[in-house]
Design a protein around this motif. Sequence first.
Motif, mmCIF file in Angstrom:
data_model
loop_
_atom_site.group_PDB
_atom_site.id
_atom_site.type_symbol
_atom_site.label_atom_id
_atom_site.label_comp_id
_atom_site.label_asym_id
_atom_site.label_seq_id
_atom_site.Cartn_x
_atom_site.Cartn_y
_atom_site.Cartn_z
ATOM 1 N N LEU A 149 0.835 -1.205 0.000
ATOM 2 C CA LEU A 149 0.000 0.000 0.000
ATOM 3 C C LEU A 149 0.868 1.252 0.000
ATOM 4 O O LEU A 149 0.598 2.204 -0.748
ATOM 5 C CB LEU A 149 -0.922 0.005 1.220
ATOM 6 N N ASN A 150 1.928 1.253 0.786
ATOM 7 C CA ASN A 150 2.838 2.406 0.809
ATOM 8 C C ASN A 150 3.526 2.590 -0.535
ATOM 9 O O ASN A 150 3.681 3.718 -1.025
ATOM 10 C CB ASN A 150 3.883 2.222 1.911
ATOM 11 N N ALA A 151 3.936 1.479 -1.167
ATOM 12 C CA ALA A 151 4.621 1.563 -2.457
ATOM 13 C C ALA A 151 3.698 2.082 -3.553
ATOM 14 O O ALA A 151 4.152 2.731 -4.508
ATOM 15 C CB ALA A 151 5.166 0.186 -2.838
ATOM 16 N N LEU A 152 2.401 1.822 -3.417
ATOM 17 C CA LEU A 152 1.433 2.282 -4.416
ATOM 18 C C LEU A 152 1.029 3.733 -4.222
ATOM 19 O O LEU A 152 0.275 4.283 -5.030
ATOM 20 C CB LEU A 152 0.183 1.397 -4.362
ATOM 21 N N GLY A 153 1.511 4.373 -3.178
ATOM 22 C CA GLY A 153 1.099 5.731 -2.860
ATOM 23 C C GLY A 153 1.302 6.718 -3.987
ATOM 24 O O GLY A 153 0.496 7.644 -4.182
ATOM 25 N N ILE A 161 -10.627 0.466 -1.093
ATOM 26 C CA ILE A 161 -9.636 -0.611 -1.123
ATOM 27 C C ILE A 161 -10.269 -1.904 -0.612
ATOM 28 O O ILE A 161 -10.874 -1.925 0.464
ATOM 29 C CB ILE A 161 -8.404 -0.264 -0.257
ATOM 30 N N HIS A 162 -10.135 -2.959 -1.399
ATOM 31 C CA HIS A 162 -10.512 -4.303 -0.975
ATOM 32 C C HIS A 162 -9.249 -5.160 -0.936
ATOM 33 O O HIS A 162 -8.423 -5.094 -1.854
ATOM 34 C CB HIS A 162 -11.514 -4.935 -1.947
ATOM 35 N N LEU A 163 -9.081 -5.948 0.107
ATOM 36 C CA LEU A 163 -7.986 -6.902 0.197
ATOM 37 C C LEU A 163 -8.566 -8.305 0.070
ATOM 38 O O LEU A 163 -9.609 -8.601 0.661
ATOM 39 C CB LEU A 163 -7.236 -6.767 1.522
ATOM 40 N N VAL A 164 -7.895 -9.158 -0.699
ATOM 41 C CA VAL A 164 -8.368 -10.529 -0.904
ATOM 42 C C VAL A 164 -7.247 -11.480 -0.529
ATOM 43 O O VAL A 164 -6.123 -11.369 -1.029
ATOM 44 C CB VAL A 164 -8.801 -10.755 -2.363
ATOM 45 N N SER A 178 -5.112 -1.609 11.791
ATOM 46 C CA SER A 178 -4.454 -0.377 12.224
ATOM 47 C C SER A 178 -3.773 0.353 11.077
ATOM 48 O O SER A 178 -3.386 1.517 11.224
ATOM 49 C CB SER A 178 -3.421 -0.692 13.317
ATOM 50 N N GLU A 179 -3.604 -0.305 9.916
ATOM 51 C CA GLU A 179 -2.839 0.263 8.809
ATOM 52 C C GLU A 179 -3.700 0.738 7.640
ATOM 53 O O GLU A 179 -3.280 1.611 6.880
ATOM 54 C CB GLU A 179 -1.836 -0.780 8.290
ATOM 55 N N PHE A 180 -4.888 0.174 7.481
ATOM 56 C CA PHE A 180 -5.717 0.494 6.321
ATOM 57 C C PHE A 180 -6.899 1.383 6.725
ATOM 58 O O PHE A 180 -7.333 1.369 7.875
ATOM 59 C CB PHE A 180 -6.227 -0.793 5.670
ATOM 60 N N PRO A 181 -7.414 2.167 5.774
ATOM 61 C CA PRO A 181 -8.553 3.040 6.074
ATOM 62 C C PRO A 181 -9.756 2.270 6.602
ATOM 63 O O PRO A 181 -9.936 1.083 6.283
ATOM 64 C CB PRO A 181 -8.869 3.680 4.708
ATOM 65 N N ASN A 183 -12.815 2.401 5.782
ATOM 66 C CA ASN A 183 -13.783 1.953 4.779
ATOM 67 C C ASN A 183 -13.226 0.858 3.870
ATOM 68 O O ASN A 183 -13.879 0.452 2.913
ATOM 69 C CB ASN A 183 -14.273 3.133 3.932
ATOM 70 N N SER A 184 -12.008 0.376 4.145
ATOM 71 C CA SER A 184 -11.466 -0.741 3.376
ATOM 72 C C SER A 184 -12.060 -2.039 3.900
ATOM 73 O O SER A 184 -12.608 -2.095 5.000
ATOM 74 C CB SER A 184 -9.933 -0.769 3.450
ATOM 75 N N LYS A 185 -11.940 -3.120 3.100
ATOM 76 C CA LYS A 185 -12.539 -4.387 3.509
ATOM 77 C C LYS A 185 -11.638 -5.551 3.119
ATOM 78 O O LYS A 185 -11.096 -5.586 2.009
ATOM 79 C CB LYS A 185 -13.927 -4.562 2.882
ATOM 80 N N LEU A 186 -11.490 -6.486 4.041
ATOM 81 C CA LEU A 186 -10.721 -7.710 3.812
ATOM 82 C C LEU A 186 -11.673 -8.855 3.531
ATOM 83 O O LEU A 186 -12.569 -9.148 4.320
ATOM 84 C CB LEU A 186 -9.863 -8.033 5.040
ATOM 85 N N TRP A 187 -11.455 -9.512 2.375
ATOM 86 C CA TRP A 187 -12.190 -10.719 2.011
ATOM 87 C C TRP A 187 -11.218 -11.873 2.149
ATOM 88 O O TRP A 187 -10.192 -11.926 1.454
ATOM 89 C CB TRP A 187 -12.705 -10.619 0.575
ATOM 90 N N ILE A 188 -11.501 -12.812 3.049
ATOM 91 C CA ILE A 188 -10.559 -13.878 3.332
ATOM 92 C C ILE A 188 -11.322 -15.185 3.527
ATOM 93 O O ILE A 188 -12.420 -15.191 4.104
ATOM 94 C CB ILE A 188 -9.709 -13.529 4.571
ATOM 95 N N ALA A 189 -10.754 -16.272 3.005
ATOM 96 C CA ALA A 189 -11.456 -17.550 3.116
ATOM 97 C C ALA A 189 -11.525 -18.012 4.568
ATOM 98 O O ALA A 189 -12.596 -18.357 5.064
ATOM 99 C CB ALA A 189 -10.774 -18.605 2.239
ATOM 100 N N THR A 190 -10.372 -18.011 5.256
ATOM 101 C CA THR A 190 -10.383 -18.463 6.646
ATOM 102 C C THR A 190 -9.211 -17.857 7.410
ATOM 103 O O THR A 190 -8.199 -17.464 6.815
ATOM 104 C CB THR A 190 -10.336 -20.005 6.722
ATOM 105 N N ILE A 191 -9.353 -17.785 8.744
ATOM 106 C CA ILE A 191 -8.345 -17.173 9.613
ATOM 107 C C ILE A 191 -7.905 -18.181 10.661
ATOM 108 O O ILE A 191 -8.733 -18.743 11.388
ATOM 109 C CB ILE A 191 -8.903 -15.908 10.295
ATOM 110 N N ASP A 192 -6.583 -18.433 10.724
ATOM 111 C CA ASP A 192 -6.001 -19.291 11.749
ATOM 112 C C ASP A 192 -5.534 -18.426 12.920
ATOM 113 O O ASP A 192 -5.402 -17.204 12.793
ATOM 114 C CB ASP A 192 -4.826 -20.096 11.188
#
Length: 219
Positions: A149-153, A161-164, A178-181, A183-192
């Motif tokens: 995200l910083n490199a894309l600035g 922003i959507h994270l997959v 703590s790092e993303f806005p 209104n951003s959203k994380l789409w993730i299959a599962t969390i360990d």
Amino acid sequence: MQVQEILKNNSIANRFISQLRDTGIQTDRMRFRRNIERLGEIMAYELSKELEYENKEVNTPLGKSEVPMPKNELVICSILRAGLPLHQGILNYFDDAENSFISAYRHHPDNDEKFEILVEYLASPSLEGKTLILADPMLATGRSFSNVLNALGSMGKPEKIHLVSVIGSDEGVEYLKSEFPENSKLWIATIDHELDKNGYIVPGLGDAGDLCFGNKMQH
């Protein structure tokens, strides 16, 4: 940041995650890549429900029909190299999206378990006012997503922003919050729940890049 965990509700995605984790199956690189791709398709479908739509008139053989069509300008950015099958799965559903590619890898300067995330390559269109989809199958510490995200600035400010990701850790998800806005959203299959001392997800599935494309030499 909002979090949508796909496997909280049972679906065919369970099968794909099971095969990705299974040491008796995951050595089949073609199937491993395809399962990541299929999860990308599933999450792209879910993500599509939150895009903006406008009516488009379509001519049929017998008349006209109005169909709500997505109007967001999408840019899919995958983190090389493990992100490529996930990128393809998302692109299968958002076939007119623009594409961005960036490298981010773990560098072990002292040849021990300590590492830093380095970004060395970037090819991207403008992100100004667009919807950015960041794709990386493994969300361990969260530093790769943050550094990317910083490199894309310099490419402009996206509207959303959507994270997959496929498999993440509790620690990585909390770090991204703590790092993303907001209104951003994380789409993730599962969390360990665990990371080991080397920063790998437990039980996880191993090194996704190596399982997709073969072992690499360390540098």
